[in-house]
Write a protein that holds these residues in place. Structure first.
Motif, PDB file in Angstrom:
ATOM      1  N   VAL A 134      15.159  -7.565  -0.463  1.00 38.92           N
ATOM      2  CA  VAL A 134      15.293  -7.681   0.887  1.00 38.92           C
ATOM      3  C   VAL A 134      14.615  -6.499   1.257  1.00 38.92           C
ATOM      4  O   VAL A 134      15.121  -5.189   1.161  1.00 38.92           O
ATOM      5  CB  VAL A 134      16.594  -7.628   1.511  1.00 38.92           C
ATOM      6  N   VAL A 135      13.372  -6.674   1.884  1.00 37.60           N
ATOM      7  CA  VAL A 135      12.831  -5.354   2.485  1.00 37.60           C
ATOM      8  C   VAL A 135      12.772  -5.442   3.899  1.00 37.60           C
ATOM      9  O   VAL A 135      12.705  -6.404   4.745  1.00 37.60           O
ATOM     10  CB  VAL A 135      11.093  -5.510   2.127  1.00 37.60           C
ATOM     11  N   ALA A 136      13.217  -4.343   4.793  1.00 37.84           N
ATOM     12  CA  ALA A 136      13.377  -4.228   6.169  1.00 37.84           C
ATOM     13  C   ALA A 136      13.272  -2.942   6.806  1.00 37.84           C
ATOM     14  O   ALA A 136      13.235  -2.006   5.955  1.00 37.84           O
ATOM     15  CB  ALA A 136      15.009  -4.620   6.262  1.00 37.84           C
ATOM     16  N   ALA A 138      -0.985  -7.289   9.704  1.00 38.64           N
ATOM     17  CA  ALA A 138      -2.305  -6.614   9.060  1.00 38.64           C
ATOM     18  C   ALA A 138      -1.988  -5.754   7.944  1.00 38.64           C
ATOM     19  O   ALA A 138      -2.927  -5.667   7.045  1.00 38.64           O
ATOM     20  CB  ALA A 138      -2.494  -5.565  10.391  1.00 38.64           C
ATOM     21  N   GLN A 139      -0.735  -5.106   7.809  1.00 39.32           N
ATOM     22  CA  GLN A 139      -0.346  -4.343   6.640  1.00 39.32           C
ATOM     23  C   GLN A 139      -0.452  -5.085   5.549  1.00 39.32           C
ATOM     24  O   GLN A 139      -0.740  -4.876   4.448  1.00 39.32           O
ATOM     25  CB  GLN A 139       0.801  -3.652   6.880  1.00 39.32           C
ATOM     26  N   MET A 140       0.486  -6.270   5.446  1.00 42.68           N
ATOM     27  CA  MET A 140       0.462  -7.222   4.626  1.00 42.68           C
ATOM     28  C   MET A 140      -1.178  -7.738   3.904  1.00 42.68           C
ATOM     29  O   MET A 140      -1.443  -7.717   2.880  1.00 42.68           O
ATOM     30  CB  MET A 140       1.277  -8.552   4.865  1.00 42.68           C
ATOM     31  N   ASP A 183       4.221   1.271   9.305  1.00 40.58           N
ATOM     32  CA  ASP A 183       2.906   1.130   8.622  1.00 40.58           C
ATOM     33  C   ASP A 183       2.920   0.770   7.087  1.00 40.58           C
ATOM     34  O   ASP A 183       2.393  -0.036   6.703  1.00 40.58           O
ATOM     35  CB  ASP A 183       2.169   2.583   8.697  1.00 40.58           C
ATOM     36  N   VAL A 184       4.111   1.320   6.617  1.00 37.80           N
ATOM     37  CA  VAL A 184       4.019   1.026   4.911  1.00 37.80           C
ATOM     38  C   VAL A 184       4.875   0.028   4.755  1.00 37.80           C
ATOM     39  O   VAL A 184       4.915  -0.596   3.285  1.00 37.80           O
ATOM     40  CB  VAL A 184       4.558   2.653   4.473  1.00 37.80           C
ATOM     41  N   MET A 185       6.149  -0.159   5.101  1.00 34.41           N
ATOM     42  CA  MET A 185       7.257  -1.296   4.558  1.00 34.41           C
ATOM     43  C   MET A 185       6.517  -2.562   4.360  1.00 34.41           C
ATOM     44  O   MET A 185       6.936  -3.215   3.303  1.00 34.41           O
ATOM     45  CB  MET A 185       8.398  -1.320   5.360  1.00 34.41           C
ATOM     46  N   PRO A 186       5.802  -3.192   5.441  1.00 32.95           N
ATOM     47  CA  PRO A 186       5.285  -4.311   5.036  1.00 32.95           C
ATOM     48  C   PRO A 186       4.340  -4.529   3.872  1.00 32.95           C
ATOM     49  O   PRO A 186       4.111  -5.694   3.061  1.00 32.95           O
ATOM     50  CB  PRO A 186       4.200  -4.688   6.357  1.00 32.95           C
ATOM     51  N   CYS A 187       3.642  -3.373   3.543  1.00 34.96           N
ATOM     52  CA  CYS A 187       2.818  -3.050   2.442  1.00 34.96           C
ATOM     53  C   CYS A 187       3.665  -3.450   1.080  1.00 34.96           C
ATOM     54  O   CYS A 187       3.320  -4.059  -0.005  1.00 34.96           O
ATOM     55  CB  CYS A 187       1.900  -2.003   2.169  1.00 34.96           C
ATOM     56  N   GLU A 214       9.138 -11.684   2.460  1.00 36.83           N
ATOM     57  CA  GLU A 214       9.026 -11.556   3.787  1.00 36.83           C
ATOM     58  C   GLU A 214       9.652 -10.092   4.121  1.00 36.83           C
ATOM     59  O   GLU A 214      10.863  -9.752   3.437  1.00 36.83           O
ATOM     60  CB  GLU A 214       9.771 -12.583   4.622  1.00 36.83           C
ATOM     61  N   GLN A 215       9.536  -9.520   5.340  1.00 33.40           N
ATOM     62  CA  GLN A 215       9.963  -8.454   5.710  1.00 33.40           C
ATOM     63  C   GLN A 215      10.937  -8.794   7.067  1.00 33.40           C
ATOM     64  O   GLN A 215      10.509  -9.281   7.628  1.00 33.40           O
ATOM     65  CB  GLN A 215       9.224  -7.129   6.052  1.00 33.40           C
ATOM     66  N   VAL A 216      12.142  -8.084   6.980  1.00 35.24           N
ATOM     67  CA  VAL A 216      13.151  -8.126   8.259  1.00 35.24           C
ATOM     68  C   VAL A 216      12.683  -6.865   9.019  1.00 35.24           C
ATOM     69  O   VAL A 216      12.902  -5.708   8.705  1.00 35.24           O
ATOM     70  CB  VAL A 216      14.506  -7.937   7.728  1.00 35.24           C
TER      71      VAL A 216
END
Lengths: 248, 312
Positions: free
Chosen positions: B146-148, A128-130, B99-103, B111-113
């Protein structure tokens, strides 16, 4: 107003997952599959908004293998007007799912996108956030109450500190939490009716989405088991056991 | 050489203790340097707190009225803009981080871990899936940031005593035109924070009512413990939702966890299985909670909880 609902098929939440002995995945053959519980809540909310006259059309969409048609029929039986099945045999990451959903948004022009806050298989809590980010629209995640009025959604969000009320301008993406509603049961006549509802299938390749060379899963292992505990017979024994461990 | 940027979570001018746990995760990467970015309407006091975490090299403090409430669509572009030169961007698996990291990941097209549990190398990590019933090793592509999000229960907080430099930065931040926080209803409690507490007493459906939860509160107060709850107890309205422990609530790792009248569904167990010692008190000898409990007591909780409280 049109609402697009993401409706993922996952291993049923009651199934005790087994990791394959060779560590290449989890056992999914012969395991019961169901709608992701959060996605059912998202769909239920969309249907309630339609019943209130806020929405006119509810479209469910999934990215799944060819055999997921029965899954989408369930969404139609619950009450969705139409279904879109993006057919793929590949495991879809949240980023790829968000890019694919964005293509559906461009095609369908919904005013609201409702997604579950997380899928109970990958537990990622990202799509959803992405999607909101790629779409350039606001997001309201972990919703436990939604009101739509005057082109805005007022959403109560379940956050660590308590409950936050966030007002966002539509179009927007809302991800739903457990306490938003209680999804309805599907009745037999609705299953019959769902058979004649429109379902569009399109191959994933037709979306023109580049699958990112993202995270690679190297291995699966079962979690470390806790050592077997002991049963105590009364409070006195419990207290002395905890004292012996230095916990009291 | 790895360079990690941690996005600070904070509320009411105080840094969330989960940030010190993110520092531990970052330091688990060989030779990593660690910076923290604080975005707030008044970042200075929070930045000072962040700078005192051992192992932190630099704190970037960005004060802007736009950060009065941390709106994901306002925060993410600022962090993504800072990410150049960093190999990793970490945030806690708190409601803010989720809430914020996937953005941020989407803006960086990676991709996020989610819920990073352990570091095997600068690009290789473990994380849980299926409510913690399987642990996977994931490999991030070389040469990409890397975003995690960091699973707090898997990491001890880095110690205090650091003396990082603080760099105040002015950014041109556009306040959100489409999202406004109207209200935050905080659970008021003098008890320790559920996610940071070393002892937690939790109640389930068997408590039967909000009033009956008094026996749980009494025991918790005697132990100096935080209070938690199962989903059933929250859904029944016995306690507010921010006390929920489990797959979709809070994942905790106290030294002592006492589960009272909780049957132990998979979704609850996943939230507690990193606890040091688990005590289960339940009338039903067949309750699954006893499979993970170090000490189990089959008894009526309304009888034994007051007894236990008095015995302490």
């Amino acid at each position: 107003m049109k609402i697009l609902v993401g409706y993922k098929r996952v291993v049923d939440y009651n199934v005790r997952i087994q990791v394959k002995p060779d560590g290449t995945g989890v056992v999914t053959d012969g395991v019961k599959l169901s709608a992701n519980p959060f996605d059912e809540i998202a769909l239920e909310e969309a249907l309630r908004l339609r019943e209130k006259g806020v929405a006119t059309e509810v479209v469910v969409a999934t990215l799944a293998p060819a055999d997921a048609q029965a899954h989408l029929r369930n969404g139609l039986a619950m009450g969705a007007n139409r279904a879109i099945h993006v057919v793929t045999d590949q495991a879809i990451s949240p980023l790829t799912a968000a890019k694919a959903l964005l293509k559906l948004i461009e095609k369908e022009q919904p005013d609201l996108v409702l997604l579950g806050k997380q899928a109970i298989d990958d537990d990622a809590n990202q799509t959803a956030q992405m999607l909101a980010t790629l779409w350039g629209r606001p997001q309201a995640t972990f919703a436990s109450h939604v009101e739509i009025a005057d082109g805005h959604a007022t959403v109560v969000r379940e956050v660590d500190a308590g409950l936050e009320t966030l007002k966002v301008q539509l179009p927007a993406v809302i991800s739903v939490d457990l306490r938003l509603n209680e999804p309805r049961f599907i009745k037999l006549p609705d299953i019959m009716k769902a058979k004649s509802k429109p379902m569009e299938t399109l191959p994933f390749a037709d979306l023109g989405v580049s699958v990112s060379a993202g995270l690679q899963t190297l291995s699966y292992t079962p979690p470390a088991k806790r050592a077997k505990g002991v049963m105590v017979k009364d409070v006195a024994e419990l207290v002395s056991a905890l004292k012996a461990k230095g916990l009291l | 050489m790895s360079k990690v940027l941690i996005v600070a979570d904070h509320l009411n001018g105080q840094l969330n203790s989960a940030v010190a746990r993110c520092v531990s995760a970052a330091k688990a990467i060989d030779g990593a340097s660690v910076d923290i970015v604080v975005l707030a309407s008044h970042a200075a006091p929070i930045a000072a707190e962040a700078a005192s975490i051992a192992g932190v090299d630099k704190v970037i403090a960005i004060s802007d009225a736009a950060f009065g409430a941390l709106i994901a669509q306002t925060v993410a572009p600022v962090v993504a803009g800072l990410a150049d030169g960093y190999t990793h961007v970490f945030g806690p698996s708190s409601s803010f981080g989720k809430d914020v990291m996937p953005c941020i990941a989407a803006l960086l097209d990676v991709e996020q871990v989610s819920d990073l549990m352990s570091v095997e190398s600068a690009t290789r990590f473990t994380r849980p899936i299926y409510a913690g019933n399987a642990i996977i090793v994931v490999e991030a592509p070389a040469g990409r940031v890397v975003v995690a999000t960091i699973r707090a229960a898997s990491w001890a907080a880095a110690a205090a005593g650091g003396r990082a430099s603080i760099e105040s930065v002015t950014a041109s931040v556009a306040a959100s035109t489409h999202s406004h926080v109207l209200d935050l209803q905080q659970g008021k409690s003098d008890r320790p924070d559920l996610q940071a507490a070393s002892r937690v007493v939790s109640g389930g459906r068997a408590l039967g009512s909000a009033e009956n939860f008094a026996v749980v509160y009494a025991l918790a107060d005697k132990l100096g413990a935080a209070v938690g709850a199962s989903r059933a107890a929250v859904d029944a309205g016995y306690v507010p939702s921010d006390l929920q422990v489990g797959q979709t609530g809070k994942i905790i790792s106290p030294e002592l966890y006492i589960a009272c009248g909780i049957s132990g569904a998979i979704q609850h167990i996943t939230g507690i299985k990193d606890a040091g010692t688990i005590v289960a008190i339940n009338k039903d000898a067949d309750a699954p909670i006893f499979e993970v409990a170090d000490f189990g007591l089959v008894a009526d909780l309304f009888q034994v909880l007051p007894e236990l409280t008095n015995a302490l």
